[in-house]
Design an enzyme around this catalytic site. Structure first.
Site, PDB file in Angstrom:
ATOM      1  N   ASN A   9      -0.182   1.009   0.798  1.00 28.77           N
ATOM      2  CA  ASN A   9       0.760   1.995   1.324  1.00 28.77           C
ATOM      3  C   ASN A   9      -0.034   3.270   1.594  1.00 28.77           C
ATOM      4  O   ASN A   9      -0.410   3.971   0.660  1.00 28.77           O
ATOM      5  CB  ASN A   9       1.862   2.212   0.272  1.00 28.77           C
ATOM      6  CG  ASN A   9       2.813   3.334   0.649  1.00 28.77           C
ATOM      7  OD1 ASN A   9       2.765   3.859   1.766  1.00 28.77           O
ATOM      8  ND2 ASN A   9       3.682   3.701  -0.278  1.00 28.77           N
ATOM      9  N   TRP A  10      -0.270   3.535   2.856  1.00 27.74           N
ATOM     10  CA  TRP A  10      -1.128   4.678   3.207  1.00 27.74           C
ATOM     11  C   TRP A  10      -0.377   6.010   3.128  1.00 27.74           C
ATOM     12  O   TRP A  10      -0.983   7.063   3.300  1.00 27.74           O
ATOM     13  CB  TRP A  10      -1.741   4.480   4.605  1.00 27.74           C
ATOM     14  CG  TRP A  10      -2.705   3.340   4.693  1.00 27.74           C
ATOM     15  CD1 TRP A  10      -3.079   2.505   3.677  1.00 27.74           C
ATOM     16  CD2 TRP A  10      -3.433   2.891   5.859  1.00 27.74           C
ATOM     17  NE1 TRP A  10      -3.980   1.566   4.123  1.00 27.74           N
ATOM     18  CE2 TRP A  10      -4.215   1.789   5.476  1.00 27.74           C
ATOM     19  CE3 TRP A  10      -3.478   3.309   7.189  1.00 27.74           C
ATOM     20  CZ2 TRP A  10      -5.051   1.097   6.353  1.00 27.74           C
ATOM     21  CZ3 TRP A  10      -4.309   2.635   8.082  1.00 27.74           C
ATOM     22  CH2 TRP A  10      -5.084   1.544   7.665  1.00 27.74           C
ATOM     23  N   LYS A  11       0.928   5.946   2.926  1.00 27.57           N
ATOM     24  CA  LYS A  11       1.755   7.171   2.832  1.00 27.57           C
ATOM     25  C   LYS A  11       1.446   8.121   3.985  1.00 27.57           C
ATOM     26  O   LYS A  11       1.128   7.670   5.083  1.00 27.57           O
ATOM     27  CB  LYS A  11       1.569   7.817   1.458  1.00 27.57           C
ATOM     28  CG  LYS A  11       1.865   6.839   0.319  1.00 27.57           C
ATOM     29  CD  LYS A  11       1.942   7.470  -1.051  1.00 27.57           C
ATOM     30  CE  LYS A  11       2.212   6.386  -2.081  1.00 27.57           C
ATOM     31  NZ  LYS A  11       2.313   6.919  -3.447  1.00 27.57           N
ATOM     32  N   HIS A  95      11.095   2.897  -1.795  1.00 29.13           N
ATOM     33  CA  HIS A  95       9.999   3.541  -2.512  1.00 29.13           C
ATOM     34  C   HIS A  95      10.535   4.750  -3.290  1.00 29.13           C
ATOM     35  O   HIS A  95      11.417   5.458  -2.809  1.00 29.13           O
ATOM     36  CB  HIS A  95       8.898   3.972  -1.532  1.00 29.13           C
ATOM     37  CG  HIS A  95       7.637   4.353  -2.238  1.00 29.13           C
ATOM     38  ND1 HIS A  95       7.486   5.576  -2.844  1.00 29.13           N
ATOM     39  CD2 HIS A  95       6.499   3.661  -2.483  1.00 29.13           C
ATOM     40  CE1 HIS A  95       6.284   5.617  -3.420  1.00 29.13           C
ATOM     41  NE2 HIS A  95       5.675   4.466  -3.219  1.00 29.13           N
ATOM     42  N   GLU A  97       9.380   7.591  -3.775  1.00 27.56           N
ATOM     43  CA  GLU A  97       9.278   8.878  -3.074  1.00 27.56           C
ATOM     44  C   GLU A  97      10.465   9.074  -2.136  1.00 27.56           C
ATOM     45  O   GLU A  97      10.968  10.183  -1.972  1.00 27.56           O
ATOM     46  CB  GLU A  97       7.930   8.957  -2.329  1.00 27.56           C
ATOM     47  CG  GLU A  97       6.787   9.208  -3.304  1.00 27.56           C
ATOM     48  CD  GLU A  97       5.446   8.648  -2.870  1.00 27.56           C
ATOM     49  OE1 GLU A  97       5.245   8.359  -1.688  1.00 27.56           O
ATOM     50  OE2 GLU A  97       4.585   8.487  -3.772  1.00 27.56           O
ATOM     51  N   GLU A 167       7.483  -0.614  -9.425  1.00 34.67           N
ATOM     52  CA  GLU A 167       6.625   0.567  -9.472  1.00 34.67           C
ATOM     53  C   GLU A 167       7.216   1.597 -10.419  1.00 34.67           C
ATOM     54  O   GLU A 167       8.088   2.391 -10.012  1.00 34.67           O
ATOM     55  CB  GLU A 167       6.510   1.189  -8.074  1.00 34.67           C
ATOM     56  CG  GLU A 167       5.919   0.267  -7.042  1.00 34.67           C
ATOM     57  CD  GLU A 167       5.290   1.058  -5.903  1.00 34.67           C
ATOM     58  OE1 GLU A 167       4.079   0.890  -5.674  1.00 34.67           O
ATOM     59  OE2 GLU A 167       6.000   1.862  -5.270  1.00 34.67           O
ATOM     60  N   GLY A 173       0.631   7.531  -8.562  1.00 29.76           N
ATOM     61  CA  GLY A 173      -0.193   8.679  -8.232  1.00 29.76           C
ATOM     62  C   GLY A 173      -0.605   9.515  -9.433  1.00 29.76           C
ATOM     63  O   GLY A 173      -1.089  10.634  -9.291  1.00 29.76           O
ATOM     64  N   SER A 213      -0.862   3.428  -9.554  1.00 31.63           N
ATOM     65  CA  SER A 213      -2.255   3.650  -9.954  1.00 31.63           C
ATOM     66  C   SER A 213      -3.068   2.362 -10.089  1.00 31.63           C
ATOM     67  O   SER A 213      -3.883   2.233 -11.006  1.00 31.63           O
ATOM     68  CB  SER A 213      -2.330   4.487 -11.238  1.00 31.63           C
ATOM     69  OG  SER A 213      -1.724   5.748 -11.030  1.00 31.63           O
ATOM     70  N   GLY A 234      -1.305   2.575  -3.522  1.00 28.69           N
ATOM     71  CA  GLY A 234      -1.252   3.829  -2.768  1.00 28.69           C
ATOM     72  C   GLY A 234      -2.653   4.391  -2.597  1.00 28.69           C
ATOM     73  O   GLY A 234      -3.420   3.954  -1.731  1.00 28.69           O
ATOM     74  N   GLY A 235      -3.008   5.329  -3.453  1.00 33.92           N
ATOM     75  CA  GLY A 235      -4.275   6.059  -3.346  1.00 33.92           C
ATOM     76  C   GLY A 235      -5.492   5.197  -3.059  1.00 33.92           C
ATOM     77  O   GLY A 235      -6.276   5.493  -2.145  1.00 33.92           O
TER      78      GLY A 235
HETATM   79  P1  PGA Z   1      -0.568   4.883  -6.219  1.00 33.96           P
HETATM   80  O1  PGA Z   1       0.778   4.671  -5.355  1.00 33.96           O
HETATM   81  O2  PGA Z   1      -1.330   3.604  -6.155  1.00 33.96           O
HETATM   82  O3  PGA Z   1      -1.263   6.026  -5.563  1.00 33.96           O
HETATM   83  O4  PGA Z   1      -0.117   5.202  -7.609  1.00 33.96           O
HETATM   84  C1  PGA Z   1       1.491   3.475  -5.424  1.00 33.96           C
HETATM   85  C2  PGA Z   1       2.690   3.527  -4.534  1.00 33.96           C
HETATM   86  O5  PGA Z   1       3.319   4.595  -4.425  1.00 33.96           O
HETATM   87  O6  PGA Z   1       3.044   2.517  -3.895  1.00 33.96           O
END
Ligand code: PGA
Length: 253
Positions: A9-11, A95, A97, A167, A173, A213, A234-235
């Site tokens: 997930n490149w956000k 998600h 977020e 998640e 994050g 993470s 994500g990251g």
């Molecule tokens: P993260 O994000 O790997 O940066 O913790 C995961 C996600 O939000 O899907």
């Protein structure tokens, strides 16, 4: 048997140029990996270019969101059909977020799940508890509510295209991954819930990804757990080498 999935997930990251170069670096780094379904989810504006960069490879394209209506006066929104048109095979919904920053409710997420099912698109359906919910023993209630509401009216047949991503919000994050055992506990609970809502066959065939993470250093342990079928990253998905290492987790194949 469930094919593992590793999804990035490149956000809100990467220009067109950065996104295409990440996609092509990744393409070479995972070229030999046929045992895992590998997915990347760039921002909307990069979907078309990344689709070109991964065409004919083992990398699939996902969008990070969608709107449940097919068309109409919905300024700023994008429909499942248009995402399919640009080459997406999956769409991420629910998600944390979007739940937290954009106030998305379980009902709204469910309307997206139904629209995606009708459009025949794959769905990566995210759920997860906050730290406060975990610490006050509400974790299982929250997961149950999110799964029940989010998948309402999704048929057993349509579940074939749904991937669940667990998640925990406190792990996203933050650098705090759930332990292998914490992930397994939640995943087993979710699978039991799917048995209750559908049947053993659907529950046994549905992939449940862990997210929060995930890094090259913790993926191998997570993947040893019987109910962990992959990861939503994500990251670490913003770096080709790290994401490739995650997709090529140990014992893969
Ligand atoms: P993260 O994000 O790997 O940066 O913790 C995961 C996600 O939000 O899907």
């Amino acid at each position: 048997m469930r094919t593992p999935m590793i999804a990035g997930n490149w956000k809100l990251h990467k220009t067109l140029q950065e996104a295409t170069s990440l996609a092509s670096d990744l393409r070479s780094a995972v070229a030999d990996n046929r045992a895992v379904e590998i997915v990347v989810a760039p921002v909307y504006t990069a979907l078309s270019k990344v689709a070109e960069a991964v065409a004919g490879s083992n990398i699939k394209l996902a969008a990070q969101n969608c709107y449940p209506e097919a068309q109409g006066a919905f300024t700023g929104e994008v429909s499942p059909a248009l995402l399919k048109d640009v080459g997406c095979q999956y769409v991420i919904i629910g998600h944390s977020e979007r739940r937290q920053l954009f106030s998305e409710t379980d009902e709204f997420i469910n309307s997206k799940a139904r629209a995606l099912a009708e459009a025949g698109l794959g769905t990566i359906f995210c759920i997860g508890e906050t730290l406060e919910e975990r610490e006050t023993d509400r974790m299982f209630d929250v997961l149950r509510r999110q799964v029940r509401c989010g998948l309402k009216n999704i048929t057993a047949g349509q579940m074939g295209r749904v991937v669940v991503a667990y998640e925990p919000v406190w792990a996203i994050g933050t650098g705090k991954t759930a332990s292998d055992e914490q992930a397994q506990e939640a995943h087993a609970f979710i699978r039991a819930l799917l048995t209750e809502l559908y049947d053993e066959q659907v529950a046994g065939a549905t992939r449940i990804l862990y997210g929060g993470s995930v890094k090259p250093g913790n993926i191998d342990g997570l993947m040893t757990q019987p109910d962990v079928d992959g990861a939503l990253v994500g990251g670490a998905s913003l770096n080709a080498e790290d994401f490739a290492r995650i997709a090529n987790f140990q014992n893969v194949g």
